[in-house]
Design a protein around this motif. Sequence first.
Motif, PDB file in Angstrom:
ATOM      1  N   ALA A  63       0.829  -1.212   0.000  1.00  0.00           N
ATOM      2  CA  ALA A  63       0.000   0.000   0.000  1.00  0.00           C
ATOM      3  C   ALA A  63       0.858   1.253   0.000  1.00  0.00           C
ATOM      4  O   ALA A  63       0.399   2.314   0.429  1.00  0.00           O
ATOM      5  N   GLY A  64       2.092   1.121  -0.467  1.00  0.00           N
ATOM      6  CA  GLY A  64       2.954   2.288  -0.479  1.00  0.00           C
ATOM      7  C   GLY A  64       3.328   2.730   0.921  1.00  0.00           C
ATOM      8  O   GLY A  64       3.318   1.941   1.874  1.00  0.00           O
ATOM      9  N   ARG A  65       3.650   3.996   1.071  1.00  0.00           N
ATOM     10  CA  ARG A  65       4.050   4.524   2.370  1.00  0.00           C
ATOM     11  C   ARG A  65       2.819   4.914   3.193  1.00  0.00           C
ATOM     12  O   ARG A  65       1.787   5.292   2.644  1.00  0.00           O
ATOM     13  N   TRP A  66       2.965   4.798   4.519  1.00  0.00           N
ATOM     14  CA  TRP A  66       1.905   5.314   5.390  1.00  0.00           C
ATOM     15  C   TRP A  66       1.637   6.778   5.051  1.00  0.00           C
ATOM     16  O   TRP A  66       2.575   7.557   4.827  1.00  0.00           O
ATOM     17  N   LEU A  67       0.390   7.149   5.032  1.00  0.00           N
ATOM     18  CA  LEU A  67       0.029   8.544   4.787  1.00  0.00           C
ATOM     19  C   LEU A  67      -0.463   9.144   6.094  1.00  0.00           C
ATOM     20  O   LEU A  67      -1.497   8.739   6.639  1.00  0.00           O
ATOM     21  N   ALA A  68       0.302  10.125   6.595  1.00  0.00           N
ATOM     22  CA  ALA A  68       0.004  10.695   7.905  1.00  0.00           C
ATOM     23  C   ALA A  68      -0.087  12.210   7.829  1.00  0.00           C
ATOM     24  O   ALA A  68       0.801  12.868   7.284  1.00  0.00           O
ATOM     25  N   THR A  69      -1.172  12.734   8.354  1.00  0.00           N
ATOM     26  CA  THR A  69      -1.338  14.182   8.444  1.00  0.00           C
ATOM     27  C   THR A  69      -0.748  14.663   9.773  1.00  0.00           C
ATOM     28  O   THR A  69      -0.507  13.862  10.675  1.00  0.00           O
ATOM     29  N   PRO A  70      -0.491  15.951   9.930  1.00  0.00           N
ATOM     30  CA  PRO A  70       0.234  16.452  11.099  1.00  0.00           C
ATOM     31  C   PRO A  70      -0.349  15.984  12.430  1.00  0.00           C
ATOM     32  O   PRO A  70      -1.550  16.077  12.679  1.00  0.00           O
ATOM     33  N   GLY A  71       0.540  15.452  13.288  1.00  0.00           N
ATOM     34  CA  GLY A  71       0.152  15.027  14.623  1.00  0.00           C
ATOM     35  C   GLY A  71      -0.485  13.662  14.694  1.00  0.00           C
ATOM     36  O   GLY A  71      -0.907  13.227  15.772  1.00  0.00           O
ATOM     37  N   ARG A  72      -0.548  12.918  13.569  1.00  0.00           N
ATOM     38  CA  ARG A  72      -1.268  11.648  13.581  1.00  0.00           C
ATOM     39  C   ARG A  72      -0.387  10.439  13.278  1.00  0.00           C
ATOM     40  O   ARG A  72      -0.889   9.401  12.863  1.00  0.00           O
ATOM     41  N   PHE A  73       0.909  10.544  13.495  1.00  0.00           N
ATOM     42  CA  PHE A  73       1.771   9.384  13.326  1.00  0.00           C
ATOM     43  C   PHE A  73       3.144   9.726  13.866  1.00  0.00           C
ATOM     44  O   PHE A  73       3.376  10.816  14.399  1.00  0.00           O
ATOM     45  N   LEU A  74       4.080   8.807  13.704  1.00  0.00           N
ATOM     46  CA  LEU A  74       5.462   9.041  14.094  1.00  0.00           C
ATOM     47  C   LEU A  74       6.110   9.919  13.030  1.00  0.00           C
ATOM     48  O   LEU A  74       6.226   9.513  11.872  1.00  0.00           O
ATOM     49  N   PRO A  75       6.508  11.127  13.364  1.00  0.00           N
ATOM     50  CA  PRO A  75       7.023  12.060  12.353  1.00  0.00           C
ATOM     51  C   PRO A  75       8.174  11.468  11.552  1.00  0.00           C
ATOM     52  O   PRO A  75       9.131  10.927  12.121  1.00  0.00           O
ATOM     53  N   GLY A  76       8.061  11.543  10.234  1.00  0.00           N
ATOM     54  CA  GLY A  76       9.122  11.086   9.360  1.00  0.00           C
ATOM     55  C   GLY A  76       9.158   9.596   9.120  1.00  0.00           C
ATOM     56  O   GLY A  76       9.960   9.107   8.306  1.00  0.00           O
ATOM     57  N   PHE A  77       8.300   8.819   9.778  1.00  0.00           N
ATOM     58  CA  PHE A  77       8.341   7.359   9.616  1.00  0.00           C
ATOM     59  C   PHE A  77       7.579   6.912   8.383  1.00  0.00           C
ATOM     60  O   PHE A  77       7.889   5.901   7.791  1.00  0.00           O
ATOM     61  N   GLY A  78       6.558   7.667   8.013  1.00  0.00           N
ATOM     62  CA  GLY A  78       5.833   7.392   6.791  1.00  0.00           C
ATOM     63  C   GLY A  78       5.953   8.575   5.850  1.00  0.00           C
ATOM     64  O   GLY A  78       7.001   9.217   5.765  1.00  0.00           O
ATOM     65  N   ARG A  79       4.897   8.890   5.148  1.00  0.00           N
ATOM     66  CA  ARG A  79       4.864  10.056   4.265  1.00  0.00           C
ATOM     67  C   ARG A  79       4.008  11.108   4.937  1.00  0.00           C
ATOM     68  O   ARG A  79       2.781  10.960   5.026  1.00  0.00           O
ATOM     69  N   ASP A  80       4.632  12.150   5.420  1.00  0.00           N
ATOM     70  CA  ASP A  80       3.916  13.227   6.097  1.00  0.00           C
ATOM     71  C   ASP A  80       3.321  14.175   5.059  1.00  0.00           C
ATOM     72  O   ASP A  80       4.042  14.705   4.206  1.00  0.00           O
ATOM     73  N   VAL A 112      -4.064   5.097   5.141  1.00  0.00           N
ATOM     74  CA  VAL A 112      -4.234   6.403   5.773  1.00  0.00           C
ATOM     75  C   VAL A 112      -4.281   6.222   7.283  1.00  0.00           C
ATOM     76  O   VAL A 112      -5.002   5.353   7.798  1.00  0.00           O
ATOM     77  N   ILE A 113      -3.501   7.029   7.993  1.00  0.00           N
ATOM     78  CA  ILE A 113      -3.583   7.062   9.452  1.00  0.00           C
ATOM     79  C   ILE A 113      -4.777   7.950   9.808  1.00  0.00           C
ATOM     80  O   ILE A 113      -4.712   9.172   9.739  1.00  0.00           O
ATOM     81  N   ALA A 114      -5.884   7.310  10.180  1.00  0.00           N
ATOM     82  CA  ALA A 114      -7.130   8.046  10.398  1.00  0.00           C
ATOM     83  C   ALA A 114      -7.234   8.648  11.794  1.00  0.00           C
ATOM     84  O   ALA A 114      -8.075   9.518  12.029  1.00  0.00           O
ATOM     85  N   ASP A 115      -6.411   8.173  12.717  1.00  0.00           N
ATOM     86  CA  ASP A 115      -6.349   8.760  14.056  1.00  0.00           C
ATOM     87  C   ASP A 115      -5.028   8.332  14.679  1.00  0.00           C
ATOM     88  O   ASP A 115      -4.311   7.500  14.136  1.00  0.00           O
ATOM     89  N   TRP A 116      -4.701   8.892  15.834  1.00  0.00           N
ATOM     90  CA  TRP A 116      -3.450   8.504  16.492  1.00  0.00           C
ATOM     91  C   TRP A 116      -3.619   8.570  18.006  1.00  0.00           C
ATOM     92  O   TRP A 116      -3.964   7.593  18.614  1.00  0.00           O
ATOM     93  N   ARG A 117      -3.450   9.725  18.603  1.00  0.00           N
ATOM     94  CA  ARG A 117      -3.571   9.841  20.051  1.00  0.00           C
ATOM     95  C   ARG A 117      -5.042   9.829  20.486  1.00  0.00           C
ATOM     96  O   ARG A 117      -5.916  10.335  19.790  1.00  0.00           O
ATOM     97  N   HIS A 118      -5.264   9.274  21.674  1.00  0.00           N
ATOM     98  CA  HIS A 118      -6.629   9.181  22.179  1.00  0.00           C
ATOM     99  C   HIS A 118      -7.203  10.541  22.549  1.00  0.00           C
ATOM    100  O   HIS A 118      -8.420  10.721  22.593  1.00  0.00           O
ATOM    101  N   ASP A 119      -6.302  11.507  22.826  1.00  0.00           N
ATOM    102  CA  ASP A 119      -6.767  12.822  23.266  1.00  0.00           C
ATOM    103  C   ASP A 119      -6.631  13.888  22.176  1.00  0.00           C
ATOM    104  O   ASP A 119      -6.644  15.080  22.466  1.00  0.00           O
ATOM    105  N   GLU A 120      -6.491  13.443  20.934  1.00  0.00           N
ATOM    106  CA  GLU A 120      -6.404  14.360  19.805  1.00  0.00           C
ATOM    107  C   GLU A 120      -7.479  13.997  18.786  1.00  0.00           C
ATOM    108  O   GLU A 120      -7.879  12.833  18.674  1.00  0.00           O
TER     109      GLU A 120
END
Length: 348
Positions: free
Chosen positions: A107-124, A147-155
């Motif tokens: 599925a290619g690289r992880w697609l992560a929007t700001p604050g929703r993944f490990l920075p730089g680990f996928g495709r920001d 797509v990283i649809a969510d990340w932190r429980h409080d965000e």
Amino acid sequence: MVLEVRGIVLPEREERSFWIVGDRLRTEPIPDADVVVEGGWLLPGLVDVHTHPGTENRDAPFSDEVLRQHLTDHRDAGVLLVRTPGSAERIPDWVDEDPQMPRVHSAGRWLATPGRFLPGFGRDVSEEDLVHAAIEETKASSGWCKVIADWRHDEPALPGDILTAVVQAVHAIGGRVAAHCQTAEGSLNAVQAGVDSLEHGMHLDPGLIDQMASQGTAFVPTLSVFGAGADRLRAAEPSARRDWWLAGWEGMLPNVRAAHEAGVTVLAGTDSFPCGTVTAEVEWLVRAGLSAEAALGAASWSARSWLGLPGLVDGGPADLVAYDTDPTLDNSVLTRPSRIILRGRVIA
């Protein structure tokens, strides 16, 4: 050289013979073939539909050497097909060309929007650029994006309208969308957006299960990786994240059972290391309430069908694993294959 295999084929439970010509199975007898499997139980290879070969953490760079080792670990465990729903780098072409490697649907690289993944680990990417990036990764992979649809429980989760736009755009080019979801909001947005697979689904509202079934959203709960951390978190000091995590875990097994009973395609994925441990996920699916046969299908023939590959049929891929006894009667048998054949070659 023509090879011959004989055994009881699952899930049909019929005794059959196949002749292997190149990397294809044939049912028309061919004289003087070399018999490499005679008796036992035959599966069309195990499948791990959620694994991330190539690197184990963000501090270790993605490398061909690590990728080869991870895929070899899968193969030697009888996992002959993997889906990589996101990786640190795109899966290189040599994987498809190497007859010693399992078949890979990426599925290619992880697609992560700001604050929703490990920075730089996928495709920001920004939320505004997510649709374009999703199309790019889909075209550059096996027709999937993640797509990283969510990340932190409080965000907050990725907004539903943005995820819906991604799904519509990817579907328009014949692709499919996997969504990482661990919060109630993320799972809600993913199901309502019509994603093709819900990865993890912690805190999934059971009221969404019927919609998943009707629209064909598969459920990949990765129970084994969550189950491995449950006791550790129970022993940890109370915190908002701990309590949130444990509450989500408590609902996962009941949701998996309810999803299966409602007709949702439930599939086996590990999301953990070492690679080649999908049999542990099969055991967790049985604990959740799937029959032994359905749980095994989630890591074999059902998963292959969902990914567009046939099982053990005339003209199908010559990928199979043989076992001495029926693996649906004892899941531990899955860790002891008597023969592994990949792309028409005897591996073990």
